[in-house]
Design an enzyme around this catalytic site. Structure first.
Site, PDB file in Angstrom:
ATOM      1  N   ARG A 152       0.817  -1.213   0.000  1.00 60.21           N
ATOM      2  CA  ARG A 152       0.000   0.000   0.000  1.00 60.21           C
ATOM      3  C   ARG A 152       0.848   1.258   0.000  1.00 60.21           C
ATOM      4  NH1 ARG A 152      -3.175   1.709  -2.661  1.00 60.21           N
ATOM      5  NH2 ARG A 152      -4.115  -0.347  -2.522  1.00 60.21           N
ATOM      6  N   LYS A 181       1.748  25.233  -4.362  1.00 59.58           N
ATOM      7  CA  LYS A 181       0.502  24.636  -3.884  1.00 59.58           C
ATOM      8  C   LYS A 181       0.667  23.116  -3.858  1.00 59.58           C
ATOM      9  CE  LYS A 181      -2.355  28.479  -5.429  1.00 59.58           C
ATOM     10  NZ  LYS A 181      -3.419  28.949  -6.355  1.00 59.58           N
ATOM     11  N   LYS A 233       4.110  40.308  -3.894  1.00 64.84           N
ATOM     12  CA  LYS A 233       2.689  40.129  -4.158  1.00 64.84           C
ATOM     13  C   LYS A 233       1.895  41.299  -3.573  1.00 64.84           C
ATOM     14  CE  LYS A 233       1.335  35.898  -4.570  1.00 64.84           C
ATOM     15  NZ  LYS A 233       0.881  34.504  -4.298  1.00 64.84           N
ATOM     16  N   GLU A 247       4.131  40.802  -8.845  1.00 64.01           N
ATOM     17  CA  GLU A 247       2.776  40.454  -9.260  1.00 64.01           C
ATOM     18  C   GLU A 247       1.996  41.731  -9.566  1.00 64.01           C
ATOM     19  OE1 GLU A 247       0.149  37.484  -7.025  1.00 64.01           O
ATOM     20  OE2 GLU A 247      -0.695  39.434  -6.452  1.00 64.01           O
ATOM     21  N   ASP A 293      -1.482  38.449 -12.801  1.00 61.68           N
ATOM     22  CA  ASP A 293      -2.348  37.616 -11.970  1.00 61.68           C
ATOM     23  C   ASP A 293      -3.813  37.783 -12.339  1.00 61.68           C
ATOM     24  OD1 ASP A 293      -2.866  35.847  -9.757  1.00 61.68           O
ATOM     25  OD2 ASP A 293      -3.567  37.593  -8.640  1.00 61.68           O
TER      26      ASP A 293
END
Length: 289
Positions: free
Chosen positions: A108, A143, A175, A204, A225
């Site tokens: 597994r 992410k 940012k 950004e 963005d």
């Protein structure tokens, strides 16, 4: 004690050992695989074939192998594909032969890792294929599942993406929150430049009127963005090749081609690590003679 390991799947030898041991401990607990130990004879041997049940771009083969080797140093593993290969449904990935008990106990952990990384590589390949023929480069993002960044970004590379920042210390990205605290884009860029870091300064921007102030302050790269395709084209024309441009924010498989065709240098996609489903990979056993 695990054998000495080479770098695997974006991890150095120590990290490979730590990852594999941590995952096995999570699954085996303190008492081990009680079901297998009670039902399977100690001398039983198995042959396992791992194969894909869908079209995939595979990632994590070497790492999956280490799980079997960690519980049975004498196990025999035949790799039938390499990370980055594109395989059709039914294609074999690996054959494993060894003692039944450790093989069943490692199954597994090995499959979970292989399915997860292959799922990322497969979704990434889909995005990369959508912008094939353009000059645009696909990037991943930060992410990622906490603790799995290195191997998830490795899987993204196997799928055809380039890695963006691995950590906060290997890139400067100003940012909107940084701008808000500093008071303006110009002030934020000047502060970053004053630090005399060797790292390029990326800024950004989410409106066209922020582009020139960022460039005049010395930005080395821009991130557009959540801009529409029309805004991206306008922004690319305004920058006119002075710095590289990255497009980001809500990029989907059905929108990435149009974004790439605006002329941006890069397009970053959080979905390839954040939302990739596990690949449908199975393991079948036969009893060894």
């Amino acid at each position: 004690m695990m054998m000495s390991l080479p770098p695997i799947a974006g991890l150095d030898a120590d990290a490979v050992s730590h990852f594999v041991q941590s995952v096995l401990k999570e699954d085996l607990g303190l008492g081990g695989d009680v079901t297998t130990d009670l039902t399977i004879p100690a001398d039983a041997r198995l042959i396992a074939t791992i194969q894909t049940r869908e079209q995939i771009a595979v990632a994590g083969i070497d790492l999956a192998q280490v799980f079997f080797e960690a519980l049975d140093p004498d196990v025999r593993v035949e790799r039938l594909a390499r990370d980055g290969d594109e395989l059709q449904a039914g294609a074999p990935i690996m054959r494993v032969e060894g003692r039944a008990r450790p093989m069943l106990s490692a199954e597994r952990s090995a499959l979970n890792t292989l399915q997860h990384l292959t799922g990322i590589a497969t979704l990434t390949r889909s995005y990369a294929n959508m912008i094939a023929g353009t000059s645009c480069i696909l990037l991943d993002t930060r992410k990622t599942i906490p603790g799995l960044r290195a191997i998830e970004k490795y899987a993204a590379r196997m799928g055809g993406a380039h890695n963006h920042r691995m950590r906060l210390d290997d890139g400067i990205l100003i940012k909107d929150n940084h701008v808000a605290i500093c008071g303006s884009i110009e002030a934020a860029v000047r502060a970053a430049k004053a630090g005399k870091s060797a790292l390029p300064v990326q800024v950004e921007v989410d409106t066209i009127d922020q582009i020139e102030p960022a460039l005049k302050a010395g930005a080395d790269r821009l991130l557009f963005d959540n801009m529409s395709v029309e805004m991206l084209r306008e922004g690319v024309a305004l920058v006119a090749g002075r710095v590289p441009i990255e497009a980001s924010g809500g990029v989907r498989l059905d929108t990435i081609r149009a974004i790439a065709e605006t002329g941006v240098t890069y397009v970053s996609v959080g979905r390839i690590t954040q939302s990739a489903p596990a690949a449908d990979i199975g393991l079948d056993y036969t009893i060894a003679a």
